[in-house]
Design a protein around this motif. Sequence first.
Motif, PDB file in Angstrom:
ATOM      1  N   ALA A 307      54.205   2.600  26.609  1.00 27.40           N
ATOM      2  CA  ALA A 307      53.240   1.853  27.418  1.00 27.40           C
ATOM      3  C   ALA A 307      53.944   1.037  28.497  1.00 27.40           C
ATOM      4  CB  ALA A 307      52.405   0.952  26.520  1.00 27.40           C
ATOM      5  N   ALA A 355      44.750  -2.513  33.534  1.00 29.65           N
ATOM      6  CA  ALA A 355      44.686  -1.502  32.483  1.00 29.65           C
ATOM      7  C   ALA A 355      46.041  -1.265  31.832  1.00 29.65           C
ATOM      8  CB  ALA A 355      44.137  -0.196  33.055  1.00 29.65           C
ATOM      9  N   GLN A 359      47.134  -1.995  28.025  1.00 28.91           N
ATOM     10  CA  GLN A 359      47.625  -0.930  27.156  1.00 28.91           C
ATOM     11  C   GLN A 359      48.870  -1.385  26.405  1.00 28.91           C
ATOM     12  OE1 GLN A 359      46.059   1.708  26.487  1.00 28.91           O
ATOM     13  NE2 GLN A 359      47.545   2.922  25.355  1.00 28.91           N
ATOM     14  N   VAL A 362      47.692  -3.591  23.647  1.00 25.39           N
ATOM     15  CA  VAL A 362      47.120  -2.805  22.550  1.00 25.39           C
ATOM     16  C   VAL A 362      48.215  -2.225  21.680  1.00 25.39           C
ATOM     17  CG1 VAL A 362      45.844  -0.693  22.004  1.00 25.39           C
ATOM     18  CG2 VAL A 362      44.964  -2.279  23.715  1.00 25.39           C
ATOM     19  N   ARG A 363      49.224  -1.628  22.315  1.00 25.96           N
ATOM     20  CA  ARG A 363      50.312  -1.015  21.557  1.00 25.96           C
ATOM     21  C   ARG A 363      51.108  -2.066  20.797  1.00 25.96           C
ATOM     22  NH1 ARG A 363      48.496   3.933  20.908  1.00 25.96           N
ATOM     23  NH2 ARG A 363      48.488   5.193  22.802  1.00 25.96           N
TER      24      ARG A 363
END
Length: 487
Positions: A307, A355, A359, A362-363
């Motif tokens: 990411a 975005a 990401q 999130v990872r």
Amino acid sequence: MRTALPSVPTALRTAATVFVLGLATGCAVLPEPTATEVQAQALGKVVVPPNWSAEASAAQVDEGWLASFNDPELSRLVHEALENNPDLWVASARLEMANAQVDIAEAQLKPAIGVLGRAGNKPVADLVALLSGVMLRMSWEIDLWGRMRYARNAARASRDATSADYRYAQQSLAASVARAWFVASETRLQQQLAADMVDASSGLLAMSEQRRKVGIGTDAEIMSARANLASYADAQQQMELAHRQALRALELLLGRYPGATLAARDSLTPFPGPVPAGIPADVLNRRPDMVAAERRVASAFDRVGEAKASMLPSLSLSAGYGRISNEAVQMRGDLEQTTSSAAATAMVPLYTGGALTAQVAVRTAEQKVAVADYARRALVALGEVEDALNAERVLAERERILGDAAAAGRDATRLEQDAYRVGKSDLRAVNQRQLAQWAAEVALLNVQRERLVRRIDLHLALGGSFGEAPLAASGPVLSDPQASSNH
């Protein structure tokens, strides 16, 4: 007469050189955390003792626990389940998918080569479409910052986790078959006990009828004896139902039709000797489910790297070489030529509305989840071993106590029946003694079966292998007559 294609032009050779240079200059990816580092991060506040709190041998855990029960039929049933159990087919298919995902991730690091062909007959206004020919094209995204290598490493770690899950599924299935086999044996023995109690009650009924004939018995004793006989006959039917249910549960594990046709043992499997338990730290490295949890932490780490690398510029190279001809329109005679091309495309992400940053977040959160899941599983695994070791000691003592109680109960019942036969006792005392004896026999059987089950639990908790097993269960395969070749 057409001439042969000339040698690869300088542009294409230059593009290939750039490919190699791009590969050589790519940034190195960070190494995944080791199993020791994962344990330290996940269990940083947990003090893992050097030895188990329950008394146990610290010798290395034995492999091949299935053979320790010395039950050839059990071993045969376990291997039958490994071949035919549908749940294991599911785990095997998941492993195949994980291997394919690794192939896909590795393919992203290699150049894509293909052949482009064009032929057509369009209106004169569309002169470009009139051109036809064949071109060899090659494209390659240079992994400058390790994004695709992180993705490949994540796929490999996920594949390793799935492989460990499959091994644990095999071990769990073997343990489930053993447990079901022990239950089937126990219920068959309970059937025999119930049949013995029916026979004993029938004898008491006959005895009470004989006592009335000689004038020392009563009709009330006969009615009581008949009621007890009916109760034990009902218990016999209940044991029959329980036994058939146990057989069907075992047959489902074996992948058979659940017809309750399997023949169980008429005695419990012999209890094996002591089990070396090793040390607590070894369990975290030996158990397949813990190995799977550790590899998922590694996969999550690689996904974070992927990411982050996605936020950096990317570079793609392409090259082509082929022959283009125009036979539909005459332009400078019969137009026909070879052509080659080379191009580089760079993409720099400037604004994506947050975005890419999201990401990464999130990872990162997924990595925290994986570490927390490892900690949870580790504590559960250690607790399972402690429970199984403690159960070994308690159940062994209970079996000794209940064995003595059952033996004493059998002697007391025999004496009570003799006293009733000569008129020194009444039927109520005999019935109470019989009921107590039956309860003691059933309790002894239950503890003996529970000892075997908890021994299986101990082997599973320690992560010891049960013996040789198929590397992958091959489930049913549906043929595809239109299957195409792989690319």
